[in-house]
Design an enzyme around this catalytic site. Structure first.
Site, PDB file in Angstrom:
ATOM      1  CG  MET A  30     -35.126 -25.075  27.272  1.00 46.03           C
ATOM      2  SD  MET A  30     -35.214 -24.739  29.066  1.00 46.03           S
ATOM      3  CE  MET A  30     -34.486 -25.635  30.143  1.00 46.03           C
ATOM      4  N   GLY A  31     -31.633 -26.104  23.473  1.00 49.77           N
ATOM      5  CA  GLY A  31     -30.509 -25.935  23.450  1.00 49.77           C
ATOM      6  C   GLY A  31     -29.258 -26.569  24.647  1.00 49.77           C
ATOM      7  CG  LEU A  33     -29.036 -28.867  20.515  1.00 49.03           C
ATOM      8  CD1 LEU A  33     -28.819 -28.529  18.943  1.00 49.03           C
ATOM      9  CD2 LEU A  33     -30.336 -28.988  20.956  1.00 49.03           C
ATOM     10  CG  HIS A  37     -31.664 -32.535  23.145  1.00 50.43           C
ATOM     11  ND1 HIS A  37     -30.073 -32.234  23.467  1.00 50.43           N
ATOM     12  CD2 HIS A  37     -32.420 -32.127  23.462  1.00 50.43           C
ATOM     13  CE1 HIS A  37     -30.853 -31.553  24.438  1.00 50.43           C
ATOM     14  NE2 HIS A  37     -31.821 -30.966  24.267  1.00 50.43           N
ATOM     15  CB  SER A 187     -28.841 -29.899  28.823  1.00 54.99           C
ATOM     16  OG  SER A 187     -28.836 -30.056  27.617  1.00 54.99           O
TER      17      SER A 187
END
Length: 284
Positions: A30-31, A33, A37, A187
């Site tokens: 979902m970004g 990062l 990730h 995140s």
């Protein structure tokens, strides 16, 4: 590295790779990062000829009042990190690309596996996860897909979906990546104040303590969970959502002693931020 923002562009790249006989690795994210990730992308790079990283804040896995709008979106930085770690393609679609119809088609895993732990307080969450992951599998047609063990319940749910729907993909589950002080990479760590971040260290500390109890021969699941919760509760800023133990892989409740492979999972709020962590306890 190439940025694809439409499903048509991604499908074109995948078709070219398939025609050339290339193996494909997919890292769904979902970004926002981080190194966690990055470890997934590195693993994918070692095992595949084409590496695709999806960056998509999936709206269908957020419930009312959750942090969809506030969730960090850092596409430019994400592309830099993904490229540095070895990605060939970043797939960053808009929501209308992934959900083109007003009336939804859902992919849903039912049963206890989606109702316990995070599924209890986030009842639509895993339906959104399995729906978007199935879309990504169909678009990317990966030989291998990479997920982190930090999201332990999600891992078990996706494993069930892959098995039940006969997806032709190998799931590669990679270890939790932690900060030097033990905090699991997430995140959502960016939401924490410095005081809350320091308080959050109680999670990894409590799981290490539970592991030590287990290694010393403690098998009573209730006592291990209680001792873990007691240690977490000693941190004044902690607000426990759950500290629970379930059998793997189906997340069935443990009755009494641990005899096989079990997941000890915790979810705790620090201020407005909810952190999760886990450890697997396995009788050899």
């Amino acid at each position: 590295m190439k940025l694809c923002q439409t499903t048509a562009d991604l499908q074109e790249e995948v078709a070219l790779a398939k025609a050339a006989g290339k193996s494909i690795g997919l890292v769904p994210t979902m970004g926002s990062l981080h190194e966690g990730h990055g470890s997934l992308i590195t693993a994918a790079r070692k095992e595949n000829e084409l590496v695709i990283v999806s960056v998509f804040v999936n709206p269908t896995q957020f419930g009312p009042g959750e942090d969809l709008e506030a969730y960090p979106r850092t596409l430019e930085a994400d592309c830099i990190l993904a490229g540095k770690m070895g990605a060939d393609i970043v797939f960053a679609p808009a929501a209308k690309e992934m959900y083109p119809s007003a009336d939804m088609t859902w992919v849903e895993v039912t049963g206890d596996i989606t109702k316990v732990l995070c599924g209890r307080s986030r009842p639509i969450h895993f339906r959104g996860v399995t729906t978007v992951v199935s879309k990504l599998f169909n678009l990317a047609q990966p030989d291998r897909a990479y997920f982190g063990q930090k999201d332990a319940q999600q891992v078990q749910v996706i494993k069930r979906m892959v098995k039940d729907l006969f997806f032709n993909v190998q799931l590669r589950i990679m270890p939790i990546v932690r900060e030097a002080d033990g905090l699991a990479k997430s995140s959502r760590n960016t939401y924490l104040s410095q005081e809350e971040r320091t308080a959050g260290l109680i999670l990894s500390k409590s799981l290490r303590y539970a592991e030590e109890l287990f290694k010393q021969g403690e098998r009573d699941s209730s006592r291990i969970a209680a001792e873990t919760a007691k240690l977490i509760g000693s941190e004044p800023l902690s607000e426990i959502d759950y500290v629970e133990i379930y059998e793997l892989p189906d997340l069935k409740p443990v009755a009494g002693d641990i005899t096989g492979s079990c997941l000890l999972a915790v979810a705790v709020r620090f201020g407005t931020t909810r952190l999760i962590d886990n450890v697997i306890l396995e009788v050899e």
